[in-house]
Enzyme design. Structure first.
Site, PDB file in Angstrom:
ATOM      1  N   ASP A 199       0.847  -1.186   0.000  1.00 31.33           N
ATOM      2  CA  ASP A 199       0.000   0.000   0.000  1.00 31.33           C
ATOM      3  C   ASP A 199       0.888   1.243   0.000  1.00 31.33           C
ATOM      4  O   ASP A 199       2.040   1.193   0.462  1.00 31.33           O
ATOM      5  CB  ASP A 199      -0.929   0.017   1.222  1.00 31.33           C
ATOM      6  CG  ASP A 199      -1.952   1.150   1.141  1.00 31.33           C
ATOM      7  OD1 ASP A 199      -2.722   1.182   0.159  1.00 31.33           O
ATOM      8  OD2 ASP A 199      -1.964   2.010   2.031  1.00 31.33           O
TER       9      ASP A 199
ATOM     10  N   HIS B 231      -5.244   6.821   7.662  1.00 30.90           N
ATOM     11  CA  HIS B 231      -4.763   5.812   6.722  1.00 30.90           C
ATOM     12  C   HIS B 231      -3.228   5.805   6.800  1.00 30.90           C
ATOM     13  O   HIS B 231      -2.595   6.854   6.745  1.00 30.90           O
ATOM     14  CB  HIS B 231      -5.197   6.141   5.297  1.00 30.90           C
ATOM     15  CG  HIS B 231      -6.637   5.874   5.028  1.00 30.90           C
ATOM     16  ND1 HIS B 231      -7.072   4.839   4.232  1.00 30.90           N
ATOM     17  CD2 HIS B 231      -7.754   6.491   5.480  1.00 30.90           C
ATOM     18  CE1 HIS B 231      -8.395   4.844   4.198  1.00 30.90           C
ATOM     19  NE2 HIS B 231      -8.828   5.850   4.941  1.00 30.90           N
TER      20      HIS B 231
END
Length: 239
Positions: free
Chosen positions: A8, A153
């Site tokens: 990610d 995040h």
């Protein structure tokens, strides 16, 4: 031995082509679907400000990133870490686009030239749960993956969550494989179970179960515009 990297990124914005950069890379390694601890987590100095909306998502300020390395100084090390692996990415086009731009700026070849393949868990989830919410948060909730410590995040945290989601999402693919070396994940020893040695009972669905099943099929018909695969298979079997 199957090596997978769940990956990610966090970025300064949404467009690599318009100059946005990667500010965080998080990678979690799986060998034969087991965590190894050989992970990679790096913050980068993007040499530009994050867009306001992006900053609200990741919370990584310019001051925090100022003394971090530039992507280009570590690009070759990242290539070697990823080389030959299957990459597991949620909404892969986004992260791959940013990584390719960073590699291009560093004078290196694009991602797919040195990894074995790229698997997009968003596309997988959409095929399994058509018409449903399939964001990482939604999948965590669906599979009971704990994300209570996720305020912002973060690439490493999101990669860890996605690794858990991926194992749950693909568990049916390995339902007939029993790990006989759980204390030695590096060995990857498995026992293949031959179902022909079992006498499987046949359970007939009750009326209320059939009604509930039909209700689910009606919902699937609506979300798939009448392309429910289960119905087509049933029609073929009757014919």
């Amino acid at each position: 031995m199957t090596r997978q990297i769940v990956l990610d990124t966090e970025t300064t914005g949404l467009s690599a082509e318009n100059g946005d950069r990667i500010i965080e890379l998080g990678c979690v390694e799986l060998l034969n679907r087991k965590l190894t601890g050989n992970d990679l987590h790096i913050y980068f100095n993007p040499e530009r400000e994050s867009h306001e909306d992006a900053l609200k998502v990741h919370g990584l300020t310019t001051d925090f990133l100022r003394d971090k390395p530039k992507f280009g100084t570590l690009a070759n090390d990242i290539v070697e870490y990823l080389r030959g692996a299957e990459l597991i990415i949620h909404n892969a086009a986004f992260d791959v686009g940013f990584l390719n731009k960073e590699f291009e700026l560093a004078g290196l070849a694009p991602l797919r030239s040195f990894v074995s393949e790229v698997t997009d868990t968003l596309a997988m989830a959409k095929s399994v749960y058509p018409g449903k919410r399939n964001s990482l948060d939604a999948l965590c909730d669906r599979f009971g993956v704990d994300r209570s410590n996720r305020t912002f995040h973060g690439a490493k945290l999101d990669a860890q969550l996605l690794a858990d989601v991926y194992i749950n999402l693909t568990r049916g693919q390995d339902a007939l494989l029993i790990d006989v070396a759980a204390d030695e994940p590096q060995q990857g020893a498995v026992l293949i179970v031959d179902l022909r040695t079992f006498e499987l009972p046949v359970l007939v669905a009750a009326e209320h179960e059939l009604a509930a099943h039909e209700e689910v099929l009606v919902q699937l018909d609506k979300s798939s515009s009448g392309r429910t695969l289960f119905r087509k298979i049933g029609e073929m079997a009757v014919a």
